[in-house]
Design a protein around this motif. Structure first.
Motif, PDB file in Angstrom:
ATOM      1  N   TYR A  45     -19.338  -4.237 -42.593  1.00  0.00           N
ATOM      2  CA  TYR A  45     -19.564  -5.552 -41.770  1.00  0.00           C
ATOM      3  C   TYR A  45     -20.873  -5.889 -42.117  1.00  0.00           C
ATOM      4  CZ  TYR A  45     -15.276  -5.922 -38.722  1.00  0.00           C
ATOM      5  OH  TYR A  45     -14.222  -6.235 -38.322  1.00  0.00           O
ATOM      6  N   ALA A  46     -21.999  -4.859 -41.971  1.00  0.00           N
ATOM      7  CA  ALA A  46     -23.252  -5.311 -42.034  1.00  0.00           C
ATOM      8  C   ALA A  46     -23.482  -5.944 -43.469  1.00  0.00           C
ATOM      9  CB  ALA A  46     -24.255  -4.012 -41.958  1.00  0.00           C
ATOM     10  N   GLU A  47     -22.940  -5.475 -44.566  1.00  0.00           N
ATOM     11  CA  GLU A  47     -23.289  -5.975 -45.820  1.00  0.00           C
ATOM     12  C   GLU A  47     -22.566  -7.263 -46.056  1.00  0.00           C
ATOM     13  OE1 GLU A  47     -23.454  -1.516 -46.067  1.00  0.00           O
ATOM     14  OE2 GLU A  47     -22.050  -2.867 -45.057  1.00  0.00           O
ATOM     15  N   LEU A  48     -21.386  -7.561 -45.361  1.00  0.00           N
ATOM     16  CA  LEU A  48     -20.756  -8.749 -45.551  1.00  0.00           C
ATOM     17  C   LEU A  48     -21.539  -9.765 -44.580  1.00  0.00           C
ATOM     18  CD1 LEU A  48     -16.951  -7.441 -45.258  1.00  0.00           C
ATOM     19  CD2 LEU A  48     -18.035  -8.466 -47.141  1.00  0.00           C
ATOM     20  N   SER A  49     -22.059  -9.365 -43.570  1.00  0.00           N
ATOM     21  CA  SER A  49     -23.018 -10.372 -42.745  1.00  0.00           C
ATOM     22  C   SER A  49     -24.231 -10.902 -43.540  1.00  0.00           C
ATOM     23  CB  SER A  49     -23.222  -9.810 -41.388  1.00  0.00           C
ATOM     24  OG  SER A  49     -24.117  -8.915 -41.572  1.00  0.00           O
ATOM     25  N   ALA A  50     -24.694 -10.073 -44.402  1.00  0.00           N
ATOM     26  CA  ALA A  50     -25.865 -10.374 -45.181  1.00  0.00           C
ATOM     27  C   ALA A  50     -25.300 -11.365 -46.360  1.00  0.00           C
ATOM     28  CB  ALA A  50     -26.386  -9.281 -45.731  1.00  0.00           C
ATOM     29  N   LYS A 104      -6.867 -12.246 -50.130  1.00  0.00           N
ATOM     30  CA  LYS A 104      -8.112 -12.534 -49.776  1.00  0.00           C
ATOM     31  C   LYS A 104      -8.294 -11.929 -48.151  1.00  0.00           C
ATOM     32  CE  LYS A 104      -9.982 -14.357 -53.338  1.00  0.00           C
ATOM     33  NZ  LYS A 104     -11.180 -14.003 -54.110  1.00  0.00           N
ATOM     34  N   HIS A 105      -9.354 -10.985 -47.945  1.00  0.00           N
ATOM     35  CA  HIS A 105      -9.585 -10.543 -46.683  1.00  0.00           C
ATOM     36  C   HIS A 105     -10.397 -12.104 -46.139  1.00  0.00           C
ATOM     37  CE1 HIS A 105      -9.063  -6.370 -47.988  1.00  0.00           C
ATOM     38  NE2 HIS A 105      -9.207  -6.020 -47.002  1.00  0.00           N
ATOM     39  N   VAL A 106     -10.514 -12.054 -44.799  1.00  0.00           N
ATOM     40  CA  VAL A 106     -11.261 -12.983 -44.257  1.00  0.00           C
ATOM     41  C   VAL A 106     -12.256 -12.505 -43.326  1.00  0.00           C
ATOM     42  CG1 VAL A 106     -10.816 -15.040 -42.796  1.00  0.00           C
ATOM     43  CG2 VAL A 106      -9.093 -14.605 -44.283  1.00  0.00           C
ATOM     44  N   PHE A 107     -13.383 -13.017 -43.394  1.00  0.00           N
ATOM     45  CA  PHE A 107     -14.771 -12.526 -42.644  1.00  0.00           C
ATOM     46  C   PHE A 107     -15.176 -13.886 -41.798  1.00  0.00           C
ATOM     47  CE2 PHE A 107     -19.169 -11.316 -42.413  1.00  0.00           C
ATOM     48  CZ  PHE A 107     -18.958 -10.050 -41.582  1.00  0.00           C
ATOM     49  N   LEU A 108     -15.393 -13.783 -40.718  1.00  0.00           N
ATOM     50  CA  LEU A 108     -15.920 -15.032 -40.065  1.00  0.00           C
ATOM     51  C   LEU A 108     -16.754 -14.576 -39.021  1.00  0.00           C
ATOM     52  CD1 LEU A 108     -13.474 -16.596 -37.425  1.00  0.00           C
ATOM     53  CD2 LEU A 108     -12.812 -14.522 -38.849  1.00  0.00           C
ATOM     54  N   PRO A 109     -17.569 -15.331 -38.309  1.00  0.00           N
ATOM     55  CA  PRO A 109     -18.577 -14.947 -37.108  1.00  0.00           C
ATOM     56  C   PRO A 109     -17.836 -15.469 -36.109  1.00  0.00           C
ATOM     57  CG  PRO A 109     -19.208 -16.939 -38.088  1.00  0.00           C
ATOM     58  CD  PRO A 109     -17.891 -16.612 -38.875  1.00  0.00           C
ATOM     59  N   VAL A 110     -17.994 -14.570 -34.755  1.00  0.00           N
ATOM     60  CA  VAL A 110     -17.395 -15.225 -33.425  1.00  0.00           C
ATOM     61  C   VAL A 110     -18.660 -16.253 -32.867  1.00  0.00           C
ATOM     62  CG1 VAL A 110     -16.801 -14.488 -30.903  1.00  0.00           C
ATOM     63  CG2 VAL A 110     -15.973 -13.175 -33.182  1.00  0.00           C
ATOM     64  N   ILE A 111     -19.860 -15.398 -32.749  1.00  0.00           N
ATOM     65  CA  ILE A 111     -21.100 -16.083 -32.608  1.00  0.00           C
ATOM     66  C   ILE A 111     -22.287 -15.226 -32.967  1.00  0.00           C
ATOM     67  CG2 ILE A 111     -21.568 -15.116 -30.374  1.00  0.00           C
ATOM     68  CD1 ILE A 111     -22.463 -17.905 -29.362  1.00  0.00           C
ATOM     69  N   ASN A 112     -23.090 -15.741 -33.726  1.00  0.00           N
ATOM     70  CA  ASN A 112     -24.548 -14.815 -34.246  1.00  0.00           C
ATOM     71  C   ASN A 112     -25.630 -15.572 -34.473  1.00  0.00           C
ATOM     72  OD1 ASN A 112     -23.625 -16.840 -36.445  1.00  0.00           O
ATOM     73  ND2 ASN A 112     -23.387 -15.438 -37.967  1.00  0.00           N
ATOM     74  N   LEU A 113     -26.659 -15.029 -34.812  1.00  0.00           N
ATOM     75  CA  LEU A 113     -27.793 -15.624 -35.152  1.00  0.00           C
ATOM     76  C   LEU A 113     -28.553 -15.107 -36.418  1.00  0.00           C
ATOM     77  CD1 LEU A 113     -29.261 -15.977 -31.509  1.00  0.00           C
ATOM     78  CD2 LEU A 113     -28.420 -17.775 -32.753  1.00  0.00           C
ATOM     79  N   ARG A 161     -16.653  -5.713 -29.106  1.00  0.00           N
ATOM     80  CA  ARG A 161     -16.728  -4.676 -29.785  1.00  0.00           C
ATOM     81  C   ARG A 161     -17.087  -4.843 -31.319  1.00  0.00           C
ATOM     82  NH1 ARG A 161     -10.659  -2.374 -30.011  1.00  0.00           N
ATOM     83  NH2 ARG A 161     -10.322  -4.513 -30.363  1.00  0.00           N
ATOM     84  N   TYR A 162     -17.239  -5.943 -31.582  1.00  0.00           N
ATOM     85  CA  TYR A 162     -17.622  -6.116 -33.074  1.00  0.00           C
ATOM     86  C   TYR A 162     -18.851  -6.694 -33.263  1.00  0.00           C
ATOM     87  CZ  TYR A 162     -12.680  -5.465 -33.408  1.00  0.00           C
ATOM     88  OH  TYR A 162     -11.155  -4.896 -33.342  1.00  0.00           O
ATOM     89  N   ARG A 163     -19.750  -6.253 -32.558  1.00  0.00           N
ATOM     90  CA  ARG A 163     -21.248  -6.781 -32.785  1.00  0.00           C
ATOM     91  C   ARG A 163     -21.637  -5.840 -34.089  1.00  0.00           C
ATOM     92  NH1 ARG A 163     -26.209  -6.501 -28.411  1.00  0.00           N
ATOM     93  NH2 ARG A 163     -27.763  -7.343 -29.651  1.00  0.00           N
ATOM     94  N   VAL A 164     -22.553  -6.483 -34.961  1.00  0.00           N
ATOM     95  CA  VAL A 164     -23.131  -6.048 -35.838  1.00  0.00           C
ATOM     96  C   VAL A 164     -24.200  -6.558 -36.238  1.00  0.00           C
ATOM     97  CG1 VAL A 164     -22.709  -6.112 -38.512  1.00  0.00           C
ATOM     98  CG2 VAL A 164     -20.846  -6.109 -36.929  1.00  0.00           C
ATOM     99  N   TRP A 191     -18.977 -10.431 -35.402  1.00  0.00           N
ATOM    100  CA  TRP A 191     -18.171 -10.819 -36.683  1.00  0.00           C
ATOM    101  C   TRP A 191     -16.700 -10.021 -36.558  1.00  0.00           C
ATOM    102  CZ3 TRP A 191     -20.963 -13.682 -40.205  1.00  0.00           C
ATOM    103  CH2 TRP A 191     -22.322 -13.557 -39.985  1.00  0.00           C
ATOM    104  N   LEU A 192     -15.714 -10.775 -37.460  1.00  0.00           N
ATOM    105  CA  LEU A 192     -14.418 -10.192 -37.387  1.00  0.00           C
ATOM    106  C   LEU A 192     -14.022 -10.104 -39.011  1.00  0.00           C
ATOM    107  CD1 LEU A 192     -12.592 -12.119 -34.756  1.00  0.00           C
ATOM    108  CD2 LEU A 192     -13.602  -9.903 -34.601  1.00  0.00           C
ATOM    109  N   LEU A 193     -13.575  -9.196 -39.417  1.00  0.00           N
ATOM    110  CA  LEU A 193     -13.067  -8.841 -40.778  1.00  0.00           C
ATOM    111  C   LEU A 193     -11.592  -8.874 -40.525  1.00  0.00           C
ATOM    112  CD1 LEU A 193     -13.508  -8.503 -43.709  1.00  0.00           C
ATOM    113  CD2 LEU A 193     -13.809  -5.892 -43.223  1.00  0.00           C
TER     114      LEU A 193
END
Length: 238
Positions: A45-50, A104-113, A161-164, A191-193
């Motif tokens: 998750y952390a690497e994907l968010s970057a 494809k996996h799908v990666f998306l934000p719920v809410i983020n900064l 639960r998915y805070r990264v 985030w959600l993966l």
């Protein structure tokens, strides 16, 4: 100030009413979301968010994925086994439709900064700068007020639960300059993966907001996310 507070209250009420309607129509069970320990080709998750933030920075100003009005930019600069979806810039609600390849996996934000330094930082100063960036981001993410996500009508159980957080920060533009200095960035959010979806039409609905209060509003402390995706996996569906 009173007018501002009333406007914010109206936004929150609209979001919460929509979230209640979504939740009330949700199917029994929990949507399938991969755990925070999951990795795709060695990236969690952390690497994907970057990677996600570097992806958004590849677009010219005004065409960032979170400004996409209807999904027309959904397929631009997508690469690798993970397909990125975008939220919004905290403005209007948006509905997007796009085609996603099978597998494809799908990666998306719920809410983020996200924050980055304005100038290049030498290696010896990066740890301190990173700590400062993360502290600022945590103020809003510690105050998540609500979050509702539906995947194909099935509710995601407790998106909190998915805070990264990218604890070590990352180079915003992949590599230092000729002086060894780099613009570093940090991300904090939810985030959600998702695992690869079957061919066909799928929907993802997201509603979330921070709630630090009007007295703490720095432009992000009361940010709202409200968006929907219709995904045609394997090509357009009619």
């Amino acid at each position: 100030m009173i007018r501002r507070q009333l406007m914010q209250a109206a936004v929150w009420l609209t979001l919460l009413c929509a979230a209640s309607a979504w939740a009330g129509s949700a199917k029994p069970g929990d949507a399938v979301v991969l755990p925070l320990s999951a990795k795709v080709e060695g990236q969690g998750y952390a690497e994907l968010s970057a990677r996600w933030w570097r992806w958004t920075d590849r677009f010219s100003s005004g065409m960032e994925p979170y400004r996409d009005p209807d999904g027309r930019w959904c397929g631009i600069a997508q690469e690798g086994p993970v397909w990125f979806l975008a939220g919004t810039d905290g403005g209007d609600s948006v509905k997007r439709r796009c085609s996603v390849p099978v597998g494809k996996h799908v990666f998306l934000p719920v809410i983020n900064l996200y924050q980055r330094t304005r100038y290049g930082i030498p290696a010896r100063q990066r740890a301190a700068q990173c700590k400062s960036l993360l502290s600022g981001l945590a103020l809003s993410n510690d105050a998540l007020r609500s979050a509702v996500v539906l995947v194909d009508g099935v509710r995601v159980a407790d998106p909190r639960r998915y805070r990264v957080r990218t604890e070590r920060c990352f180079d915003a533009y992949d590599e230092p300059d000729e002086n060894g200095e780099a613009i570093i960035a940090a991300s904090d959010g939810y985030w959600l993966l998702l695992p690869p979806m079957k061919a066909g039409r799928h929907t993802i609905v997201v509603g979330a907001n921070y709630g630090r209060g009007a007295e703490d509003d720095d432009g992000y402390g009361n940010m709202v996310q409200n968006f929907e995706y219709v995904l045609d996996v394997g090509g357009p569906t009619f």
